[in-house]
Enzyme design. Structure first.
Site, PDB file in Angstrom:
ATOM      1  N   THR A  97       0.590  -1.018   0.112  1.00 50.67           N
ATOM      2  CA  THR A  97       0.428  -0.300   0.081  1.00 50.67           C
ATOM      3  C   THR A  97       0.725   1.384   0.199  1.00 50.67           C
ATOM      4  O   THR A  97       1.252   2.065   1.046  1.00 50.67           O
ATOM      5  CB  THR A  97      -0.819  -0.320   1.076  1.00 50.67           C
ATOM      6  OG1 THR A  97      -1.731  -1.034   0.905  1.00 50.67           O
ATOM      7  CG2 THR A  97      -1.492   1.418   1.530  1.00 50.67           C
ATOM      8  N   LYS A 172      -7.749   1.696  -2.884  1.00 47.58           N
ATOM      9  CA  LYS A 172      -7.190   0.791  -1.367  1.00 47.58           C
ATOM     10  C   LYS A 172      -7.722   1.929  -0.188  1.00 47.58           C
ATOM     11  O   LYS A 172      -7.594   1.718   0.462  1.00 47.58           O
ATOM     12  CB  LYS A 172      -5.800   0.219  -1.271  1.00 47.58           C
ATOM     13  CG  LYS A 172      -5.074   0.022  -0.196  1.00 47.58           C
ATOM     14  CD  LYS A 172      -6.111  -1.376   0.209  1.00 47.58           C
ATOM     15  CE  LYS A 172      -5.506  -0.952   1.920  1.00 47.58           C
ATOM     16  NZ  LYS A 172      -3.960  -2.437   2.199  1.00 47.58           N
ATOM     17  N   LYS A 240       0.234   5.317   9.240  1.00 42.64           N
ATOM     18  CA  LYS A 240       0.703   5.492   7.629  1.00 42.64           C
ATOM     19  C   LYS A 240      -0.346   5.424   6.081  1.00 42.64           C
ATOM     20  O   LYS A 240      -0.141   6.238   4.843  1.00 42.64           O
ATOM     21  CB  LYS A 240       1.831   4.489   6.705  1.00 42.64           C
ATOM     22  CG  LYS A 240       2.552   4.579   5.856  1.00 42.64           C
ATOM     23  CD  LYS A 240       1.842   3.267   4.473  1.00 42.64           C
ATOM     24  CE  LYS A 240       1.990   2.057   4.575  1.00 42.64           C
ATOM     25  NZ  LYS A 240       1.763   1.429   3.570  1.00 42.64           N
TER      26      LYS A 240
END
Length: 288
Positions: A97, A172, A240
């Site tokens: 990701t 995502k 993150k």
């Protein structure tokens, strides 16, 4: 069956690479901590490589599942990077990701070198990786995706091409935005039940059968009630990811007020020493 390299054997990559080997693919692995790669090979067979380039040499598909934008750049570039070892026509599949920006940057470099590139972040957590039941959202050309999809199928419950390069990463982000709001709502619901003197198990049994039901409720309510947070995706990694979401929202003009708020709640959890707790630990912040 294909010749495959897998770069990064963390809690997600280790079982994903295992599913590839179980399907009969010829798998070479690389990990920054060599002992992890040796342990994987002892369990699953396959070849251990000393560098990403060595792992990628001769592979038709190179899968990566590392930490962040900089980790991905390091794995791909340089004399020991995967791109240097890949043969023309091979396809790089990134399960990390990361930002859509670094995806497009590296996809352009891959194209220039005669390589395919598919961004393919996953959702489903450690359990999904171990059970081969991940949701995989992809970006890239239809041709590269069509070649990679049968290999990705080794650990996918669903795999779909969402658009051009970067579209997988953008999807995502949608996933993480949705999760953040759901987990905070669940945390508040369970906390309210506690304060009201209700049985959490009874409350969940009733409300989960209606509109309030969710994967998070079904799979995390009991551990949240018991103050156990050693399951699944860590708060540090969620922050993150949410940072990527918020930065991209600034670029696109999207408004994410609830996501920004939950990101700060996760910061509170980090300050409580819970950076490695799983994302359901938002309830711990309400109990302090």
């Amino acid at each position: 069956m294909a010749r495959v390299a897998f770069l990064g054997l963390g809690v997600m990559g280790y079982p994903m690479a295992g599913h590839l080997a179980a399907r009969g693919h010829e798998v070479a692995v690389w990990n920054r901590t060599a002992a992890k790669a040796e342990a994987w090979a002892a369990q699953h067979g396959g070849r251990v490589a000393r560098t990403a380039r060595e792992a990628a040499a001769g592979a038709e598909f190179v899968m990566a599942c590392v930490g962040n934008d900089d980790d991905l750049r390091q794995v791909c570039r340089g004399a020991d990077g995967a791109f240097a070892g890949m043969q023309p026509g091979a396809v790089f599949v990134d399960h990390t990701t990361v930002s859509a920006a670094v995806t497009r940057e590296l996809a352009a470099e891959a194209t220039e070198a005669g390589l395919g590139f598919v961004d393919a972040p996953v959702s489903g957590g450690q359990a999904g990786a171990e059970n081969g039941q991940l949701s995989v959202m992809c970006g890239g050309t239809p041709g590269d995706y069509a070649r990679a999809e049968p290999v990705i199928a080794a650990y996918a419950k669903i795999c779909r091409l969402m658009g051009a390069s970067g579209a997988g990463q953008l999807t995502k982000m949608c996933n993480q935005i949705a999760i953040a709001g759901v987990v905070q709502g669940l945390a508040e619901s369970l906390h309210f039940a506690e304060k009201a003197g209700l049985s959490i198990a009874d409350v969940v049994e009733v409300i989960s059968q209606g509109a309030a039901g969710s994967w998070q409720m079904a799979n995390r309510y009991q551990t949240m009630a018991e103050n156990r947070f050693d399951f699944g995706f860590a708060v540090d990694w969620m922050r993150k990811d949410l940072g990527i979401c918020l930065a991209t929202a600034d670029e696109t003009g999207a408004s994410l007020p609830a996501t920004a708020l939950v990101d700060q709640f996760y910061k509170d959890v980090q300050n409580m020493g819970g950076g490695r707790w799983d994302t359901s630990s938002l309830i711990a912040r309400l109990r302090k």
